[in-house]
Design a protein around this motif. Sequence first.
Motif, PDB file in Angstrom:
ATOM      1  N   VAL A  41       0.837  -1.207   0.000  1.00  0.00           N
ATOM      2  CA  VAL A  41       0.000   0.000   0.000  1.00  0.00           C
ATOM      3  C   VAL A  41       0.871   1.256   0.000  1.00  0.00           C
ATOM      4  CG1 VAL A  41      -0.402   0.251   2.506  1.00  0.00           C
ATOM      5  CG2 VAL A  41      -2.190   0.914   0.900  1.00  0.00           C
ATOM      6  N   GLU A  42       2.009   1.171   0.661  1.00  0.00           N
ATOM      7  CA  GLU A  42       2.890   2.354   0.677  1.00  0.00           C
ATOM      8  C   GLU A  42       3.503   2.586  -0.695  1.00  0.00           C
ATOM      9  OE1 GLU A  42       5.440   1.796   4.064  1.00  0.00           O
ATOM     10  OE2 GLU A  42       3.887   2.618   5.421  1.00  0.00           O
ATOM     11  N   MET A  43       3.853   1.492  -1.355  1.00  0.00           N
ATOM     12  CA  MET A  43       4.437   1.629  -2.691  1.00  0.00           C
ATOM     13  C   MET A  43       3.408   2.245  -3.657  1.00  0.00           C
ATOM     14  SD  MET A  43       4.516  -0.121  -5.853  1.00  0.00           S
ATOM     15  CE  MET A  43       4.131  -1.846  -5.615  1.00  0.00           C
ATOM     16  N   VAL A  44       2.165   1.741  -3.596  1.00  0.00           N
ATOM     17  CA  VAL A  44       1.138   2.261  -4.514  1.00  0.00           C
ATOM     18  C   VAL A  44       0.809   3.719  -4.173  1.00  0.00           C
ATOM     19  CG1 VAL A  44      -1.250   1.969  -5.328  1.00  0.00           C
ATOM     20  CG2 VAL A  44       0.177  -0.044  -4.923  1.00  0.00           C
ATOM     21  N   ALA A  45       0.705   4.029  -2.878  1.00  0.00           N
ATOM     22  CA  ALA A  45       0.389   5.407  -2.466  1.00  0.00           C
ATOM     23  C   ALA A  45       1.468   6.370  -2.957  1.00  0.00           C
ATOM     24  CB  ALA A  45       0.251   5.478  -0.947  1.00  0.00           C
ATOM     25  N   GLN A  46       2.713   5.948  -2.834  1.00  0.00           N
ATOM     26  CA  GLN A  46       3.817   6.820  -3.264  1.00  0.00           C
ATOM     27  C   GLN A  46       3.756   7.052  -4.780  1.00  0.00           C
ATOM     28  OE1 GLN A  46       7.718   5.242  -2.628  1.00  0.00           O
ATOM     29  NE2 GLN A  46       8.645   7.263  -2.464  1.00  0.00           N
ATOM     30  N   CYS A  48       1.209   6.896  -6.676  1.00  0.00           N
ATOM     31  CA  CYS A  48       0.007   7.639  -7.096  1.00  0.00           C
ATOM     32  C   CYS A  48      -0.112   8.968  -6.357  1.00  0.00           C
ATOM     33  CB  CYS A  48      -1.243   6.797  -6.842  1.00  0.00           C
ATOM     34  SG  CYS A  48      -1.279   5.279  -7.765  1.00  0.00           S
ATOM     35  N   ASN A  49       0.901   9.297  -5.578  1.00  0.00           N
ATOM     36  CA  ASN A  49       0.919  10.567  -4.861  1.00  0.00           C
ATOM     37  C   ASN A  49      -0.328  10.735  -3.988  1.00  0.00           C
ATOM     38  OD1 ASN A  49       2.009  12.971  -4.111  1.00  0.00           O
ATOM     39  ND2 ASN A  49       1.161  14.119  -5.846  1.00  0.00           N
ATOM     40  N   THR A  50      -0.623   9.707  -3.193  1.00  0.00           N
ATOM     41  CA  THR A  50      -1.802   9.766  -2.328  1.00  0.00           C
ATOM     42  C   THR A  50      -1.468   9.159  -0.965  1.00  0.00           C
ATOM     43  OG1 THR A  50      -4.167   9.318  -2.222  1.00  0.00           O
ATOM     44  CG2 THR A  50      -2.801   7.574  -3.150  1.00  0.00           C
ATOM     45  N   ARG A  51      -2.474   9.047  -0.090  1.00  0.00           N
ATOM     46  CA  ARG A  51      -2.235   8.535   1.264  1.00  0.00           C
ATOM     47  C   ARG A  51      -2.469   7.025   1.322  1.00  0.00           C
ATOM     48  NH1 ARG A  51      -6.001  12.118   4.998  1.00  0.00           N
ATOM     49  NH2 ARG A  51      -4.943  11.013   6.684  1.00  0.00           N
ATOM     50  N   ALA A  52      -1.731   6.363   2.205  1.00  0.00           N
ATOM     51  CA  ALA A  52      -1.869   4.909   2.385  1.00  0.00           C
ATOM     52  C   ALA A  52      -2.603   4.624   3.693  1.00  0.00           C
ATOM     53  CB  ALA A  52      -0.485   4.272   2.438  1.00  0.00           C
ATOM     54  N   PHE A  53      -3.555   3.692   3.651  1.00  0.00           N
ATOM     55  CA  PHE A  53      -4.279   3.260   4.860  1.00  0.00           C
ATOM     56  C   PHE A  53      -4.240   1.741   4.930  1.00  0.00           C
ATOM     57  CE2 PHE A  53      -6.323   7.177   3.382  1.00  0.00           C
ATOM     58  CZ  PHE A  53      -6.263   7.975   4.524  1.00  0.00           C
ATOM     59  N   ARG A  54      -4.212   1.242   6.164  1.00  0.00           N
ATOM     60  CA  ARG A  54      -4.242  -0.223   6.336  1.00  0.00           C
ATOM     61  C   ARG A  54      -5.659  -0.729   6.482  1.00  0.00           C
ATOM     62  NH1 ARG A  54       0.450  -1.115  10.778  1.00  0.00           N
ATOM     63  NH2 ARG A  54      -0.291  -3.252  10.715  1.00  0.00           N
ATOM     64  N   ASP A  55      -6.588   0.162   6.834  1.00  0.00           N
ATOM     65  CA  ASP A  55      -7.956  -0.261   7.141  1.00  0.00           C
ATOM     66  C   ASP A  55      -8.936   0.675   6.418  1.00  0.00           C
ATOM     67  OD1 ASP A  55     -10.509  -0.315   8.610  1.00  0.00           O
ATOM     68  OD2 ASP A  55      -9.428  -1.730   9.900  1.00  0.00           O
ATOM     69  N   HIS A  56      -9.963   0.104   5.804  1.00  0.00           N
ATOM     70  CA  HIS A  56     -10.880   0.916   4.993  1.00  0.00           C
ATOM     71  C   HIS A  56     -11.705   1.894   5.832  1.00  0.00           C
ATOM     72  CE1 HIS A  56     -13.539  -2.281   6.381  1.00  0.00           C
ATOM     73  NE2 HIS A  56     -14.564  -1.501   6.078  1.00  0.00           N
ATOM     74  N   HIS A  57     -11.846   1.651   7.150  1.00  0.00           N
ATOM     75  CA  HIS A  57     -12.668   2.558   7.973  1.00  0.00           C
ATOM     76  C   HIS A  57     -12.124   3.989   7.919  1.00  0.00           C
ATOM     77  CE1 HIS A  57     -13.927  -1.346   9.705  1.00  0.00           C
ATOM     78  NE2 HIS A  57     -15.099  -0.731   9.691  1.00  0.00           N
ATOM     79  N   ALA A  58     -10.811   4.106   7.791  1.00  0.00           N
ATOM     80  CA  ALA A  58     -10.204   5.445   7.762  1.00  0.00           C
ATOM     81  C   ALA A  58     -10.595   6.210   6.493  1.00  0.00           C
ATOM     82  CB  ALA A  58      -8.687   5.314   7.839  1.00  0.00           C
ATOM     83  N   LEU A  59     -10.933   5.453   5.459  1.00  0.00           N
ATOM     84  CA  LEU A  59     -11.257   6.093   4.171  1.00  0.00           C
ATOM     85  C   LEU A  59     -12.699   6.601   4.126  1.00  0.00           C
ATOM     86  CD1 LEU A  59      -9.591   6.360   1.484  1.00  0.00           C
ATOM     87  CD2 LEU A  59     -10.806   4.332   0.687  1.00  0.00           C
ATOM     88  N   LEU A  60     -13.572   5.954   4.912  1.00  0.00           N
ATOM     89  CA  LEU A  60     -15.019   6.216   4.802  1.00  0.00           C
ATOM     90  C   LEU A  60     -15.384   7.708   4.855  1.00  0.00           C
ATOM     91  CD1 LEU A  60     -16.370   3.235   6.967  1.00  0.00           C
ATOM     92  CD2 LEU A  60     -16.664   3.525   4.508  1.00  0.00           C
TER      93      LEU A  60
END
Length: 363
Positions: A41-46, A48-60
């Motif tokens: 997730v960190e590799m993809v976030a970097q 795509c220039n976005t934030r990485a989360f381990r749990d979807h609740h943080a995204l809601l």
Amino acid sequence: MSRLRVGVVGVGHLGKEHARILAALPDVELVGVVDPNVPQVEMVAQRCNTRAFRDHHALLPLVDAAVIAAPTSHHAALAADFLARGLPLLVEKPMAVTVRQAEEMIELAEKHNTLLQIGHIERFNPAFEELRRHPLQPKFITCERYSGFSGRSTDIGVVLDLMIHDLDLVLALVQAPVRTVEALGVAVLGGNEDLAQARVTFSNGCVADLKASRVHPTPVRCMHVFGPEGVAGVDFARRHLTLMQPAEHLRQRQIDTRRLDAPALASLKMELFGRHVQVQELDCNSGDQLTRELQEFLHCVRTGQRPRVDGAAGRDALALAGRILDSLRTHRWEGTADGPAGPWHLPAPRGLLFIPPSQPMAA
Ligand SMILES: NC(=O)c1ccc[n+]([C@@H]2O[C@H](COP(=O)([O-])OP(=O)(O)OC[C@H]3O[C@@H](n4cnc5c(N)ncnc54)[C@H](O)[C@@H]3O)[C@@H](O)[C@H]2O)c1
């Protein structure tokens, strides 16, 4: 136009592609990607220039819409959290593992008046879209979808992994209720079935033969549709459509091969394609299907328009897959009620099909 805030849940093989495309769209803000696999997730976030989360609740609380590309067995639970907040979703195929889960997802989307699109991506394949522009009444369809072993999607078998693409396409083409299903399959690598073959007969007389394998040496993704108008061949990998139709004199039944002499038969053989059977080859390279699928999702989120692959379409493909799985699990290899049945219990082998080079011959 304001930018839609979108997140991607599950950024493995396919989810990282969703994230890459969304990050590049001008009218979208990719606000985050979610995956319990931290390095991934960190590799993809970097990237795509976005934030990485381990749990979807943080995204809601951060998104206007989301894409779910986690393993299929997680789809229903993840989707419920987004749909219950009224957030529009694009859920990868298959939408769930059971029809009951699919029904629950549809009900939640309806209750919260939000959009549920399913990622049956081949509907957006330009070659399939081109096929649908031609007036072909499907009466017999063959589908072949083979790949090598990917090491992914082991939570499901080849019917839900690969064949479901073709089940959705066939249902979209035929538009009639399924009458009967006959199938067989084999679990080559243990676990779920890796090879499957199915015959589906529809109430309007159309018959579809489908074959899928995820232990095949070469990749194949093709479909042939036969109707009174002619034949269409779709090569999904090449995004190529071949159309063949009988020339006017064949349509008028002016040739009868039983009455032709040898020279006439030889000339028919030489001139079959072109003079007697007209052929059109169409390269359909107007964009990749994942971008087109995402663009339709975003358009539907903005306009409230119904997506071409909604929850009901996803559920119908899943229900047909369920009937195929029921049939292949009860297939009797020896035709006897107490004999071996299904993908795990084959008849005992008579021996090796051949002696592999590295194995010494028995004395
Ligand atoms: N439309 C298509 O052509 C197509 C192609 C491939 C896969 N798929 C579907 O996409 C989905 C993912 O397949 P894949 O091949 O990318 O698998 P994958 O294993 O490569 O990726 C899945 C990712 O989800 C992550 N994950 C697991 N649990 C999670 C959770 N609770 N929340 C968020 N992330 C979680 C995993 O760590 C992994 O990185 C499956 O449903 C599969 O059937 C569709």
